[in-house]
Design a protein around this motif. Structure first.
Motif, PDB file in Angstrom:
ATOM      1  N   THR A  95       1.029  -1.230  -0.004  1.00 23.67           N
ATOM      2  CA  THR A  95       0.040  -0.086   0.066  1.00 23.67           C
ATOM      3  C   THR A  95       0.888   1.268   0.000  1.00 23.67           C
ATOM      4  N   PRO A  96       0.428   2.396  -0.412  1.00 24.69           N
ATOM      5  CA  PRO A  96       1.026   3.844  -0.339  1.00 24.69           C
ATOM      6  C   PRO A  96       1.624   3.785   1.271  1.00 24.69           C
ATOM      7  N   GLU A  97       1.070   3.549   1.922  1.00 22.10           N
ATOM      8  CA  GLU A  97       1.637   3.849   3.448  1.00 22.10           C
ATOM      9  C   GLU A  97       2.667   2.968   3.821  1.00 22.10           C
ATOM     10  N   GLU A  98       2.614   1.608   3.439  1.00 19.85           N
ATOM     11  CA  GLU A  98       3.546   0.798   3.573  1.00 19.85           C
ATOM     12  C   GLU A  98       4.957   1.234   2.722  1.00 19.85           C
ATOM     13  N   ILE A  99       4.676   1.827   1.590  1.00 20.64           N
ATOM     14  CA  ILE A  99       6.009   2.261   0.722  1.00 20.64           C
ATOM     15  C   ILE A  99       6.504   3.543   1.305  1.00 20.64           C
ATOM     16  N   GLU A 100       5.618   4.421   2.069  1.00 16.90           N
ATOM     17  CA  GLU A 100       6.230   5.360   2.747  1.00 16.90           C
ATOM     18  C   GLU A 100       6.990   5.095   4.068  1.00 16.90           C
ATOM     19  N   ALA A 101       6.446   4.051   4.667  1.00 10.71           N
ATOM     20  CA  ALA A 101       7.132   3.423   5.699  1.00 10.71           C
ATOM     21  C   ALA A 101       8.588   2.810   5.629  1.00 10.71           C
ATOM     22  N   ALA A 105      12.235   4.655   6.522  1.00 11.36           N
ATOM     23  CA  ALA A 105      13.302   3.508   7.390  1.00 11.36           C
ATOM     24  C   ALA A 105      14.370   3.331   6.604  1.00 11.36           C
ATOM     25  N   THR A 106      14.458   3.395   5.021  1.00 13.66           N
ATOM     26  CA  THR A 106      15.794   3.355   4.563  1.00 13.66           C
ATOM     27  C   THR A 106      16.516   4.588   4.335  1.00 13.66           C
ATOM     28  N   VAL A 107      15.617   5.710   4.384  1.00 12.56           N
ATOM     29  CA  VAL A 107      16.500   6.928   4.470  1.00 12.56           C
ATOM     30  C   VAL A 107      16.939   7.356   5.964  1.00 12.56           C
ATOM     31  N   ALA A 108      16.434   6.800   6.869  1.00 18.10           N
ATOM     32  CA  ALA A 108      17.009   6.913   8.373  1.00 18.10           C
ATOM     33  C   ALA A 108      18.228   5.935   8.290  1.00 18.10           C
ATOM     34  N   ARG A 109      18.190   4.629   7.698  1.00 11.76           N
ATOM     35  CA  ARG A 109      19.131   3.848   8.088  1.00 11.76           C
ATOM     36  C   ARG A 109      20.298   4.191   7.177  1.00 11.76           C
ATOM     37  N   ILE A 110      20.136   4.789   6.143  1.00 10.08           N
ATOM     38  CA  ILE A 110      21.467   5.271   5.095  1.00 10.08           C
ATOM     39  C   ILE A 110      22.052   6.533   5.677  1.00 10.08           C
ATOM     40  N   GLY A 111      21.047   7.412   6.200  1.00 13.41           N
ATOM     41  CA  GLY A 111      21.359   8.647   6.832  1.00 13.41           C
ATOM     42  C   GLY A 111      21.283   9.598   5.611  1.00 13.41           C
ATOM     43  N   ALA A 112      20.506   9.412   4.663  1.00 15.70           N
ATOM     44  CA  ALA A 112      20.346  10.355   3.656  1.00 15.70           C
ATOM     45  C   ALA A 112      20.017  11.772   3.929  1.00 15.70           C
ATOM     46  N   GLY A 131       9.389  -6.286  -7.106  1.00 16.49           N
ATOM     47  CA  GLY A 131       8.085  -6.983  -7.471  1.00 16.49           C
ATOM     48  C   GLY A 131       6.882  -6.574  -6.366  1.00 16.49           C
ATOM     49  N   LYS A 132       7.120  -5.892  -5.383  1.00 16.47           N
ATOM     50  CA  LYS A 132       6.310  -5.665  -4.409  1.00 16.47           C
ATOM     51  C   LYS A 132       5.563  -4.159  -4.466  1.00 16.47           C
ATOM     52  N   ALA A 133       6.175  -3.313  -5.059  1.00 17.65           N
ATOM     53  CA  ALA A 133       5.787  -2.209  -5.372  1.00 17.65           C
ATOM     54  C   ALA A 133       6.307  -1.423  -6.848  1.00 17.65           C
ATOM     55  N   ASP A 134       5.388  -0.682  -7.399  1.00 18.61           N
ATOM     56  CA  ASP A 134       5.941   0.099  -8.429  1.00 18.61           C
ATOM     57  C   ASP A 134       7.040   0.918  -8.295  1.00 18.61           C
ATOM     58  N   MET A 135       8.082   0.681  -8.892  1.00 18.66           N
ATOM     59  CA  MET A 135       9.357   1.533  -8.479  1.00 18.66           C
ATOM     60  C   MET A 135       9.131   3.061  -9.043  1.00 18.66           C
ATOM     61  N   THR A 136       8.360   3.448 -10.044  1.00 21.24           N
ATOM     62  CA  THR A 136       8.080   4.624 -10.160  1.00 21.24           C
ATOM     63  C   THR A 136       7.529   5.453  -9.117  1.00 21.24           C
ATOM     64  N   VAL A 137       6.587   4.700  -8.510  1.00 26.48           N
ATOM     65  CA  VAL A 137       5.918   5.407  -7.198  1.00 26.48           C
ATOM     66  C   VAL A 137       6.837   5.372  -6.133  1.00 26.48           C
ATOM     67  N   VAL A 138       7.733   4.315  -5.855  1.00 24.53           N
ATOM     68  CA  VAL A 138       8.629   4.454  -4.763  1.00 24.53           C
ATOM     69  C   VAL A 138       9.547   5.792  -5.182  1.00 24.53           C
ATOM     70  N   SER A 139      10.279   5.800  -6.258  1.00 23.29           N
ATOM     71  CA  SER A 139      10.807   6.902  -6.753  1.00 23.29           C
ATOM     72  C   SER A 139      10.417   8.337  -6.309  1.00 23.29           C
ATOM     73  N   ALA A 140       9.000   8.581  -6.745  1.00 23.16           N
ATOM     74  CA  ALA A 140       8.340   9.867  -6.349  1.00 23.16           C
ATOM     75  C   ALA A 140       8.281   9.903  -4.842  1.00 23.16           C
ATOM     76  N   LYS A 141       7.916   8.833  -4.043  1.00 25.13           N
ATOM     77  CA  LYS A 141       8.194   8.947  -2.776  1.00 25.13           C
ATOM     78  C   LYS A 141       9.627   9.276  -2.008  1.00 25.13           C
ATOM     79  N   VAL A 142      10.692   8.778  -2.650  1.00 25.72           N
ATOM     80  CA  VAL A 142      11.899   8.930  -1.840  1.00 25.72           C
ATOM     81  C   VAL A 142      12.283  10.331  -2.326  1.00 25.72           C
ATOM     82  N   LYS A 143      11.809  10.942  -3.623  1.00 29.84           N
ATOM     83  CA  LYS A 143      12.036  12.470  -4.118  1.00 29.84           C
ATOM     84  C   LYS A 143      11.270  13.442  -3.221  1.00 29.84           C
TER      85      LYS A 143
END
Length: 149
Positions: A95-101, A105-112, A131-143
Motif C-alpha cells: 500500500t502507499p502507506e507501507e511504501i512510505e514507511a 526507514a531506509t532514509v533513516a538507516r542510510i542517513g540520507a 516486485g512488491k511495489a511500482d518503482m516509479t511510485v517508490v522513486s516519487a516517494k523517495v524524491k
C-alpha cells in the motif's frame, strides 16, 4: 514449489483445459524465462522470474495505453488479459502507506540528507521492494522524502 515450477504447472493446466488464450500468455512468459537462461547461461531463480514478469507487465501496460490511443480496443483487451495472467505471479503489492514507511526507514538507516542521496536510497529499496511495489511510485516517494521542505 518455486515460481518457475508454478508457471510450468499452470501451463500444463491450461493445455489440459484447452484454454488457448491463457496458454499463449504463459508461453510468452516461459519463452522469456528460457531466453534469459540461454543468454546468461544460468538457472533462473524466483527473483529473476519476478523481474521478467515485472518487465512483461510494464510492457503490457504501455501497449494498452498505445492501443487505446489508436482506437484498437480489440488489441488492448488482449493485452489486458495477458496482464491479468501475468499479475498472478507477482507478490501482493504494498500500500502507499507501507511504501512510505519503507522509504522513511531506509532514509533513516542510510542517513540520507538530500536529493544527492537519492541513488543510494533507491539502490537499497530496489532489492527490498522489487516486485512488491511500482518503482516509479517508490522513486516519487523517495524524491518527496529527500526534498527540502
Amino acid at each position: 514449489m518455486g515460481l518457475k515450477e508454478q508457471i510450468n504447472e499452470d501451463m500444463k493446466t491450461a493445455m489440459r483445459a484447452k484454454d488457448s488464450a491463457k496458454l499463449s500468455a504463459i508461453r510468452l512468459l516461459t519463452a522469456a524465462m528460457k531466453q534469459k537462461e540461454v543468454d546468461e547461461r544460468i538457472e533462473i531463480t524466483d527473483a529473476v522470474v519476478l523481474a521478467i514478469v515485472e518487465k512483461m507487465i510494464k510492457q503490457r501496460k504501455d501497449s494498452i495505453t498505445q492501443f487505446e490511443a489508436g482506437g484498437r480496443t480489440d488489441l488492448a483487451d488482449k493485452e489486458r488479459f495477458e496482464l491479468d495472467v501475468l499479475s498472478v505471479y507477482m507478490p501482493a503489492q504494498l500500500t502507499p502507506e507501507e511504501i512510505e514507511a519503507a522509504v522513511a526507514a531506509t532514509v533513516a538507516r542510510i542517513g540520507a540528507a538530500g536529493p544527492q542521496d537519492m541513488g543510494k536510497v533507491m539502490g537499497a529499496l530496489k532489492g527490498e521492494l522489487a516486485g512488491k511495489a511500482d518503482m516509479t511510485v517508490v522513486s516519487a516517494k523517495v524524491k518527496a522524502a529527500l526534498s527540502p521542505r
